[in-house]
Design a protein around this motif. Structure first.
Motif, PDB file in Angstrom:
ATOM      1  N   ARG A 120       0.834  -1.214   0.000  1.00  0.00           N
ATOM      2  CA  ARG A 120       0.000   0.000   0.000  1.00  0.00           C
ATOM      3  C   ARG A 120       0.861   1.255   0.000  1.00  0.00           C
ATOM      4  N   GLU A 128       1.238   4.149  -3.059  1.00  0.00           N
ATOM      5  CA  GLU A 128       1.125   5.594  -2.822  1.00  0.00           C
ATOM      6  C   GLU A 128       2.374   6.321  -3.293  1.00  0.00           C
ATOM      7  N   LYS A 140     -12.101  11.504  -4.920  1.00  0.00           N
ATOM      8  CA  LYS A 140     -10.921  10.750  -4.504  1.00  0.00           C
ATOM      9  C   LYS A 140      -9.985  11.678  -3.743  1.00  0.00           C
ATOM     10  N   ARG A 141      -9.136  11.092  -2.898  1.00  0.00           N
ATOM     11  CA  ARG A 141      -8.224  11.871  -2.060  1.00  0.00           C
ATOM     12  C   ARG A 141      -7.156  12.528  -2.942  1.00  0.00           C
ATOM     13  N   HIS A 186      -4.478  12.023  -7.768  1.00  0.00           N
ATOM     14  CA  HIS A 186      -5.025  11.497  -6.522  1.00  0.00           C
ATOM     15  C   HIS A 186      -4.272  10.265  -6.044  1.00  0.00           C
ATOM     16  N   ARG A 207      -6.844   4.179  -4.204  1.00  0.00           N
ATOM     17  CA  ARG A 207      -7.729   3.751  -3.114  1.00  0.00           C
ATOM     18  C   ARG A 207      -7.068   2.583  -2.388  1.00  0.00           C
ATOM     19  N   ARG A 208      -7.447   2.395  -1.150  1.00  0.00           N
ATOM     20  CA  ARG A 208      -6.864   1.334  -0.318  1.00  0.00           C
ATOM     21  C   ARG A 208      -7.384  -0.022  -0.798  1.00  0.00           C
ATOM     22  N   GLU A 265      -5.008   0.379  -7.958  1.00  0.00           N
ATOM     23  CA  GLU A 265      -4.961   1.526  -8.861  1.00  0.00           C
ATOM     24  C   GLU A 265      -3.503   1.910  -9.071  1.00  0.00           C
TER      25      GLU A 265
END
Length: 176
Positions: free
Chosen positions: A36, A40, A69-70, A107, A110-111, A119
């Motif tokens: 994860r 990122e 989305k973040r 962005h 997603r987790r 993604e």
């Protein structure tokens, strides 16, 4: 590529292919967290994920958290196809127009869960991500030499995946 595939490839590179194939053991849980973080890092530094969303601005402002989305960075704001001026200060973006605006932004991914698709940019391979996971895992497990080696391989793979490829044209030849 799924999170499961990335973790299993990282296990291969680490020589732990004999470990269980689920998220039950401690090493696999650590590898999932490393995956994860690596995803990122790829989105932040190498191959950004781009999305376009419509937000409503009122009083010359909209909040970045209103995006679906973040967001990492706002790249462009437009209204009716024309780019408008904007300035982001924290979670608030000041804009020159009010109403419905199209916002293009980078962005975070997603987790992803164990069986979920991750993604990541299409140019990035599962091997590249797995090398980054292996580097991260070795760093937190106290193996600095291996972390450095995997980190170098990850960097080279990411550089190759994100290189801009230009069209090669050969000059015309005269036939005698």
């Amino acid at each position: 590529m799924t999170l499961k595939r990335i973790v299993n490839e990282a296990k291969f590179w680490l020589g732990r292919a004999d470990c269980s194939d689920g998220v039950g053991d401690e090493h696999t849980r650590k590898l999932v967290e490393c995956a994860r973080r690596t995803l990122e890092k790829i989105a932040l530094e190498y191959a950004p994920l781009v999305d376009v969303a419509t937000v409503v601005a009122s009083g010359g402002k909209f909040t970045v958290s209103a995006l679906p989305k973040r967001a990492i960075a706002i790249k462009k704001v437009s209204k009716d196809g024309e780019t408008i001026a904007f300035r982001c200060l924290g979670d608030v973006c000041e804009v020159a127009e009010n109403g419905a605006l199209d916002v293009e932004y980078h962005h975070f991914p997603r987790r992803a869960e164990w069986e979920d698709e991750c993604e990541v940019a299409p140019s990035v391979s599962a091997k590249s991500v797995a090398l980054g996971v292996a580097a991260e895992y070795c760093a937190i497990e106290g193996m600095p030499d291996l972390a450095e080696d995997f980190g170098k391989r990850f960097f080279e793979d990411m550089r190759a995946a994100t290189r801009v490829r230009r069209e090669v044209r050969l000059p015309g030849r005269l036939w005698l």
